[in-house]
Design an enzyme around this catalytic site. Structure first.
Site, PDB file in Angstrom:
ATOM      1  N   ARG A 243       5.171   9.477   0.369  1.00 29.90           N
ATOM      2  CA  ARG A 243       4.937   8.377   1.289  1.00 29.90           C
ATOM      3  C   ARG A 243       3.442   8.296   1.543  1.00 29.90           C
ATOM      4  NH1 ARG A 243       9.159   6.905  -0.048  1.00 29.90           N
ATOM      5  NH2 ARG A 243      10.977   6.304   1.196  1.00 29.90           N
ATOM      6  N   GLU A 272       2.382  -1.057   3.420  1.00 30.35           N
ATOM      7  CA  GLU A 272       2.849  -1.765   2.237  1.00 30.35           C
ATOM      8  C   GLU A 272       3.379  -3.135   2.628  1.00 30.35           C
ATOM      9  OE1 GLU A 272       5.641   0.661   0.080  1.00 30.35           O
ATOM     10  OE2 GLU A 272       4.249   2.348  -0.094  1.00 30.35           O
ATOM     11  N   HIS A 291       4.866   0.801  -5.452  1.00 29.43           N
ATOM     12  CA  HIS A 291       6.065   1.515  -5.004  1.00 29.43           C
ATOM     13  C   HIS A 291       7.240   1.247  -5.945  1.00 29.43           C
ATOM     14  CE1 HIS A 291       7.962   3.331  -1.132  1.00 29.43           C
ATOM     15  NE2 HIS A 291       8.584   3.769  -2.216  1.00 29.43           N
TER      16      HIS A 291
END
Length: 337
Positions: A243, A272, A291
């Site tokens: 993360r 994000e 991601h």
């Protein structure tokens, strides 16, 4: 009993509940009602009498409006969005998708590490510019072409993802060391050594590649900061598939700009989507992906297999796989897919 399904993964990935998934579940569990929700309105309405939720995230604001909710099966390994205060307060069971994407993520990590070894990120920029420049690729952005075999790979977090990264790295000839909250008395293969949090400084100072595969918890928040980056080798690369909050992004940006480390492969970020104004986009020693490390055409297939097994256990009153400890923020047991 009613089970609610929803596969929205943030605002940019909105997957409709596959009819094949509903058909499979209805055939396997004819006494259970399965309902798909492909929009926020339907999700809110159907949540009112749902006992189980299966999908990426059950909105925390709906928990008080879902008095019958007893179990959330996350299709993702990350459970930050599901481990909300209302869920903890009510003691709602939470299981995650640990292991579903381990193969794809490990291959993504390998791809990034090999790209840095062969300076493919440099070659990619030259290709876009239409330049034939062998010396530039061979020299790289401060780190010449090298071999992955014989490299030192430090894997932080030895869950299913970390274990897959370790196995694949060792198979290609790397020496692998790991870090976990409670290290074993003796490091199992393929690890040369496994250390606890107190061994982090020596571990990051040893490695050519530092791979972050830890869960996001208060203990891992900012675990890679200015001190850790300053201890890393100048030819080292940081790879983050955990993360974004695990890394102090400002400190990382400074280290990359100053050449304190050779580069970074980043799939996750503090915020994000990553803002177009972020300086990370323009750095020559960074490989960025949005991601997608866990993306695989088999993702929903594997997630469904896990859910079917867990639903059978739930209906029979047996222990669930990947049961998240509310206090730890991840499954206590190593029993994962």
């Amino acid at each position: 009993m009613k089970i609610l399904l929803n596969f929205h993964l943030g605002q940019d990935v909105r997957i409709a509940v596959p009819e094949g998934t509903l058909a499979t579940l209805r055939e396997r569990f004819p006494a259970v009602t399965f309902v798909g929700a492909d929009d926020a309105e339907t999700l809110a309405r159907q949540a009112a009498d749902a006992e189980v939720f299966y999908g990426f995230q059950f909105p925390s604001e709906l928990v008080p409006k879902a008095p019958r909710l007893r179990w959330i099966q996350s299709a993702s390994a990350g459970i930050e969005g599901n481990l909300s205060p209302p869920v903890v307060k009510r003691g709602i069971l939470l299981t995650n998708g640990a292991g579903i994407a381990s193969t794809g993520i490990a291959e993504h990590v390998l791809g990034v590490m090999l790209a840095f070894c062969r300076n493919l990120h440099v070659a990619g920029r030259l290709q876009r510019e239409g330049r034939w420049d062998r010396p530039a690729v061979m020299a790289g952005s401060g780190t010449p072409i090298r071999e992955f075999r014989g490299s030192g790979v430090a894997v932080l977090g030895l869950g299913p993802i970390g274990a897959a990264v370790a196995a694949d790295s060792a198979a290609l000839g790397a020496t692998v060391r790991g870090l976990r909250r409670h290290p074993p008395a003796q490091a199992p293969p393929p690890y040369e050594a496994v250390v606890g949090p107190e061994g982090l400084p020596d571990l990051v100072g040893w490695a050519h590649f530092v791979v972050l595969a830890v869960p996001h918890t208060p203990e891992t928040e900012g675990m890679i900061g200015e001190r850790e980056l300053g201890l890393m080798r100048r030819d080292a690369v940081l790879v983050n598939v955990a993360r974004g909050s695990v890394v102090d992004e400002a400190a990382l940006l400074d280290a990359l700009r100053r050449g304190l480390i050779a580069g970074a492969g980043l799939d996750v970020f503090a915020e994000e989507p990553l803002a177009a104004s972020s300086p990370l986009w323009a750095l020559p020693n960074v490989i960025l992906t949005p991601h997608v490390a866990g993306a695989t055409p088999r993702y929903l297939e594997r997630a469904l297999e896990l859910f079917i097994e867990n639903l059978g256990r739930y209906l029979e009153g047996r222990p669930l796989r990947n049961l998240v400890d509310h206090g730890l923020g991840y499954p206590r047991s190593s029993d994962s897919v």
